[in-house]
Scaffold this motif. Structure first.
Motif, PDB file in Angstrom:
ATOM      1  N   ALA A  28      66.701  47.298 -12.242  1.00  0.00           N
ATOM      2  CA  ALA A  28      66.907  45.719 -12.650  1.00  0.00           C
ATOM      3  C   ALA A  28      68.331  45.251 -12.478  1.00  0.00           C
ATOM      4  CB  ALA A  28      66.873  45.604 -14.184  1.00  0.00           C
ATOM      5  N   SER A  29      68.516  44.114 -11.822  1.00  0.00           N
ATOM      6  CA  SER A  29      69.802  43.692 -11.430  1.00  0.00           C
ATOM      7  C   SER A  29      70.423  42.817 -12.454  1.00  0.00           C
ATOM      8  CB  SER A  29      69.737  42.843 -10.211  1.00  0.00           C
ATOM      9  OG  SER A  29      68.746  41.638 -10.315  1.00  0.00           O
ATOM     10  N   ASP A  30      71.700  42.323 -12.240  1.00  0.00           N
ATOM     11  CA  ASP A  30      72.094  41.340 -13.545  1.00  0.00           C
ATOM     12  C   ASP A  30      71.458  40.156 -13.412  1.00  0.00           C
ATOM     13  OD1 ASP A  30      74.111  43.238 -13.876  1.00  0.00           O
ATOM     14  OD2 ASP A  30      75.819  42.122 -12.468  1.00  0.00           O
ATOM     15  N   ALA A  31      70.925  39.804 -12.350  1.00  0.00           N
ATOM     16  CA  ALA A  31      69.990  38.570 -12.202  1.00  0.00           C
ATOM     17  C   ALA A  31      68.802  38.812 -12.980  1.00  0.00           C
ATOM     18  CB  ALA A  31      69.914  38.132 -10.751  1.00  0.00           C
ATOM     19  N   ASP A  32      68.243  39.978 -12.982  1.00  0.00           N
ATOM     20  CA  ASP A  32      67.080  40.404 -13.607  1.00  0.00           C
ATOM     21  C   ASP A  32      67.126  40.232 -15.100  1.00  0.00           C
ATOM     22  OD1 ASP A  32      65.337  40.516 -11.442  1.00  0.00           O
ATOM     23  OD2 ASP A  32      65.952  42.707 -11.118  1.00  0.00           O
ATOM     24  N   HIS A  33      68.243  40.898 -15.539  1.00  0.00           N
ATOM     25  CA  HIS A  33      68.753  40.717 -16.934  1.00  0.00           C
ATOM     26  C   HIS A  33      68.865  39.424 -17.496  1.00  0.00           C
ATOM     27  CE1 HIS A  33      69.377  45.092 -17.876  1.00  0.00           C
ATOM     28  NE2 HIS A  33      69.760  45.093 -16.982  1.00  0.00           N
ATOM     29  N   ALA A  34      69.442  38.535 -16.648  1.00  0.00           N
ATOM     30  CA  ALA A  34      69.543  36.970 -17.200  1.00  0.00           C
ATOM     31  C   ALA A  34      68.274  36.461 -17.234  1.00  0.00           C
ATOM     32  CB  ALA A  34      70.545  36.349 -16.149  1.00  0.00           C
ATOM     33  N   HIS A  38      66.409  34.758 -20.340  1.00  0.00           N
ATOM     34  CA  HIS A  38      66.069  33.272 -20.451  1.00  0.00           C
ATOM     35  C   HIS A  38      64.576  33.337 -20.781  1.00  0.00           C
ATOM     36  CE1 HIS A  38      65.578  29.200 -19.196  1.00  0.00           C
ATOM     37  NE2 HIS A  38      64.460  29.407 -18.279  1.00  0.00           N
ATOM     38  N   TRP A  39      63.667  34.249 -20.476  1.00  0.00           N
ATOM     39  CA  TRP A  39      62.331  34.433 -20.745  1.00  0.00           C
ATOM     40  C   TRP A  39      62.038  34.644 -22.096  1.00  0.00           C
ATOM     41  CZ3 TRP A  39      59.355  38.488 -22.763  1.00  0.00           C
ATOM     42  CH2 TRP A  39      57.937  38.157 -22.799  1.00  0.00           C
ATOM     43  N   THR A 302      59.945  28.520 -16.689  1.00  0.00           N
ATOM     44  CA  THR A 302      60.198  30.070 -16.189  1.00  0.00           C
ATOM     45  C   THR A 302      59.172  30.134 -15.227  1.00  0.00           C
ATOM     46  OG1 THR A 302      58.673  31.201 -17.446  1.00  0.00           O
ATOM     47  CG2 THR A 302      60.982  30.808 -18.357  1.00  0.00           C
ATOM     48  N   ARG A 303      59.003  31.285 -14.485  1.00  0.00           N
ATOM     49  CA  ARG A 303      58.063  31.450 -13.494  1.00  0.00           C
ATOM     50  C   ARG A 303      56.682  31.570 -14.169  1.00  0.00           C
ATOM     51  NH1 ARG A 303      55.475  36.220 -11.461  1.00  0.00           N
ATOM     52  NH2 ARG A 303      54.578  36.078  -9.451  1.00  0.00           N
ATOM     53  N   PHE A 304      56.506  31.913 -15.635  1.00  0.00           N
ATOM     54  CA  PHE A 304      55.383  32.216 -16.593  1.00  0.00           C
ATOM     55  C   PHE A 304      55.244  31.101 -17.368  1.00  0.00           C
ATOM     56  CE2 PHE A 304      57.008  36.408 -15.209  1.00  0.00           C
ATOM     57  CZ  PHE A 304      55.814  36.751 -14.942  1.00  0.00           C
ATOM     58  N   TRP A 305      55.989  29.858 -17.175  1.00  0.00           N
ATOM     59  CA  TRP A 305      55.602  28.677 -18.013  1.00  0.00           C
ATOM     60  C   TRP A 305      55.804  27.451 -17.208  1.00  0.00           C
ATOM     61  CZ3 TRP A 305      54.402  29.019 -23.200  1.00  0.00           C
ATOM     62  CH2 TRP A 305      54.031  27.631 -23.877  1.00  0.00           C
ATOM     63  N   VAL A 306      54.671  26.522 -16.894  1.00  0.00           N
ATOM     64  CA  VAL A 306      54.753  25.734 -15.987  1.00  0.00           C
ATOM     65  C   VAL A 306      53.972  24.563 -16.641  1.00  0.00           C
ATOM     66  CG1 VAL A 306      54.311  24.609 -13.691  1.00  0.00           C
ATOM     67  CG2 VAL A 306      55.138  27.017 -14.053  1.00  0.00           C
ATOM     68  N   SER A 307      54.629  23.222 -16.715  1.00  0.00           N
ATOM     69  CA  SER A 307      53.856  22.201 -17.198  1.00  0.00           C
ATOM     70  C   SER A 307      53.845  20.897 -16.165  1.00  0.00           C
ATOM     71  CB  SER A 307      54.848  21.582 -18.177  1.00  0.00           C
ATOM     72  OG  SER A 307      54.733  22.540 -19.315  1.00  0.00           O
TER      73      SER A 307
END
Length: 316
Positions: A28-34, A38-39, A302-307
């Motif tokens: 996991a990268s720093d971006a992944d942790h961020a 957010h998720w 997020t990638r898993f939440w789209v409206s």
């Protein structure tokens, strides 16, 4: 009696397990942790699932490896090796336990299954091939030439004289020299015949023969009325979702079967009409095409939440 979890609950559980897998893999990268933060912050259900899987991780951390691995529900050797590489025992057990709470056990034990968005084609015999649609599971008994649809949707093409038997919760089908599609819904099983004819034996009521171009709904009470099937429905076999002047709400409900996470839309969009052919390999692109051709805006939390919401035209 335990109430079956909703598809949204299942997707949140899957996402939590995937995040844990990523962290435990060490990649996991720093971006992944961020993105994980957010998720978690984007929805209380995400945070609840994350806390639950962390608690389970602690509970199972002290298990001996042999005992921990024994808790898995009969994965095949390739899947077992991939999981061990990706997770490590401490993460593996809670991840599998959590997801198994949200998905029926028989799906995990199925001989063949697909994840959300995945499609798979298998050659059963020289004269027969099977296709699985998204989020589907089938048990296969080749010596007996029997298939059992456990979840989702399948297509079976039998070219030879030896019949295959397809078992489903509401009846069975005898298939030879035929091409059929079978979809298991919450309260019925829809059978469509693309080529040939198929003998149907409902659990209740008389048997019947379904001809090419016909479909029927098998239910707990027996077979419904025989009707002509929508020729656009089997498009998934070619990786295409097709619509012909279809209400947008119906189209989005079908599209959501191929996406992980939550896809929501404003009720005001239900009656908009959509026509076209859309590749299922990239559902984000499908949403972008909808926004380009309809008065619709796509909001991605997020990638898993789209409206999807009605577009507000700017004035002035």
């Amino acid at each position: 009696m335990r109430v079956a979890p909703s598809e949204e609950t299942r997707e949140v559980a899957r996402a939590a397990a995937q995040w844990l897998a990523l962290l435990e893999s060490g990649g996991a990268s720093d971006a992944d942790h961020a993105r994980l933060q957010h998720w978690r912050a984007s929805d209380s259900r995400h945070e609840n699932a994350w806390q639950k899987i962390q608690q389970l991780r602690q509970r199972f951390a002290g298990l001996p490896p042999t005992l921990a691995m024994a808790t898995l529900d009969r994965p095949d050797p390739a899947r077992r090796a991939a999981l061990k590489r990706a997770l490590g025992v401490a993460a593996l057990v809670p991840a599998v336990w959590l997801i198994s709470r949200e998905l029926p056990l028989e799906v995990w034990r199925a001989d063949l299954h697909t994840s959300t968005g995945e499609r798979r084609k298998v050659q059963l015999a020289q004269d027969s091939s099977l296709q699985l649609n998204t989020d589907s599971a089938v048990n296969v008994d080749l010596p007996a030439r029997q298939l059992t649809l456990i979840r989702g949707e399948m297509a079976l093409n039998v070219a030879g004289d030896s019949a295959f038997i397809v078992n489903a919760p509401y009846g069975r089908m005898i298939v030879n020299h035929s091409d059929i599609s079978v979809r298991l819904n919450a309260r019925d099983c829809q059978v469509c015949v693309l080529r040939g004819s198929v003998q149907l034996q409902p659990l209740h009521g008389p048997a019947l023969v379904l001809q090419q171009g016909q479909q029927v709904s098998l239910q707990a009470s027996g077979a419904g009325a025989v009707t002509a099937f929508d020729a656009l429905m089997p498009g998934w076999r070619d990786g295409v979702l097709m619509a012909q002047n279809q209400p947008l709400g119906d189209f989005l409900r079908e599209l959501s079967r191929y996406r992980s996470g939550v896809l929501r839309w404003d009720p005001a969009l239900e009656s908009l009409r959509i026509t076209g052919s859309f590749r299922l390999d990239d559902t984000d692109q499908v949403l972008a095409l909808l926004a380009a051709s309809l008065p619709v805006d796509v909001h991605t939390r997020t990638r898993f939440w789209v409206s999807l919401v009605p577009r507000v035209e700017k004035t002035g």
